[in-house]
Design an enzyme around this catalytic site. Sequence first.
Site, short mmCIF file in Angstrom:
data_model
loop_
_atom_site.label_atom_id
_atom_site.label_comp_id
_atom_site.label_asym_id
_atom_site.label_seq_id
_atom_site.Cartn_x
_atom_site.Cartn_y
_atom_site.Cartn_z
N CYS A 107 3.06 -1.10 -12.77
CA CYS A 107 3.49 -0.02 -13.67
C CYS A 107 4.59 -0.56 -14.57
O CYS A 107 5.61 0.07 -14.76
CB CYS A 107 3.93 1.22 -12.89
SG CYS A 107 5.17 0.90 -11.64
N ALA B 214 0.79 -1.24 0.00
CA ALA B 214 0.00 0.00 0.00
C ALA B 214 0.82 1.29 0.00
O ALA B 214 0.33 2.32 -0.44
CB ALA B 214 -0.92 0.01 1.21
N ALA B 215 2.03 1.26 0.53
CA ALA B 215 2.81 2.51 0.65
C ALA B 215 3.22 3.02 -0.74
O ALA B 215 3.42 2.21 -1.65
CB ALA B 215 4.06 2.24 1.49
N GLY C 117 -1.07 6.57 -1.98
CA GLY C 117 -1.93 7.28 -2.95
C GLY C 117 -3.22 6.51 -3.18
O GLY C 117 -4.32 7.08 -3.14
#
Lengths: 318, 182
Positions: free
Chosen positions: A246, A126-127, A130
């Site tokens: 990504c 999660a870090a 965003g």
Amino acid sequence: MGKKQVEQLAKKFGYLEYMVERYFALFGSETEVFLEGNEKKLAKTIRCNELVTTPVELKERLVVKGFELEQIQGLQYAFQVKAGQLPLGATTEYLLGHYMLQSPASMWAVETLKPKGIDLVADLCAAPGGKTTLIAQLMENQGAVLATDISRSRIRALRSNISRMQVENTLVIRMDAANLPEMGFLANAVLLDAPCTGEGLIPLDPTRKRSRTLQDIVTLTAVQRKLITAASKLLREGGILVYSTCSFAPEENEEIIDYALRNCPLKVIDTGLSIGDPGFSTPFNQSLDETLVKARRLYPFKHHTEGYFICKLEKIAN
Amino acid sequence: MQARKDRKLIFEPPTATEHTRIRQGLSQYMPVEDVENFLKGKYILVGRGRRNEVYLLTRALLELYQKISTHRHPYFTGLYLGELENETFEPSLHVLRMLTAKAKEKVIVRTTDEGEQHFLYGHNLSLNHLQDPSLLAEMESRVIITNQRGEGIGFCDIATKGTQKPELIRLKDLGWYLRRGW
């Protein structure tokens, strides 16, 4: 494309040759346009925190400070910052939690999850938060979000962003998300933004043109397989899993989903996104699950965001 | 450079004395009935480690906490209310916005635009940073600092109260998110 042409393009754009070879196998005649797209700077984008303010009010305040904002199509709370003199991360509005610096691609991943009204959402990896804070925003600070990350330094950023953005419905644990199923609870939705080679970030960080090897992809796919298996175990039947990276590499995207479809009770469903290209079902001449075309790929040269992959899956009966 | 140690917190409900201190700490800034309304239907946990961190949880979060706490203690959860230090409770920046919205008149000190920037850089405030320095004499010693729009930007102690040149000593300010937040 011959070896000489690969060498020329790799030299022209500063990539390792193996990467250009792979891009050619994926994008064919569009390869050079793809590489040119990675050279263009991406626009700065922000997400209005509707837990604290409204997009209209935020725009008014930032315009007074000299910023020029344009709403991003399809994301009512997001703006492209077209001009501005001040650093976006140092305004009073930023400190007050009125907005987050965030790419539209990562907002699309959360939009795909549709967390509104869900009781329990798990956000793995999660870090810096965003996506976690957007999940909380869309849930209107209701229900509960379990956010995990393994990195000691990054989890501090997650905590800071949760606090700054006035999020109140999260429980953060520092741990390897692969071990989460041992805790014996089930979530209604899981977001797995998996650790990846980050090739899609080349427009933001050109060093990635030369810093990633094929071995990095191999190493990360082992982690990604472990995480998607854990994510599937965490889900209730009928629950939703959104897998994103990504990276452009099919090994980290379609092949991970294909692996999950063969090993976990999951099926691919439509993302509901109006943006993006279909996922690959036959990358590098492989034959993967045909439903992978329902996944979405975002490219800098077409979608003006970082390279991103988003796939939505539903847990089915065992 | 020595690596920072992992923060390990053991979460427990507060003791009766801690409950009282938390309520007293919040009621420095807001009326008692608002403190009670704010806490109503929610659950307080204290994360005990090097510091005693106080968190406020909704029912949904408490249920999640109960499911996972036999395996792991959280790193952070719910609304971070503040910290129990010695005999007192100090509210956090996470709760500042709520406190500002409910704050008593005598704990709000408004800065000028210049004062706001000065404060957010981590500095103490002097009279020329305030919109109306004459109000300071009526203020309580612990105050919330706001900008011109009335948005909470931090906490201060009024030092040398009653003297000719009082100064506002910065306790916490939102600039922390830039200086230390990462």
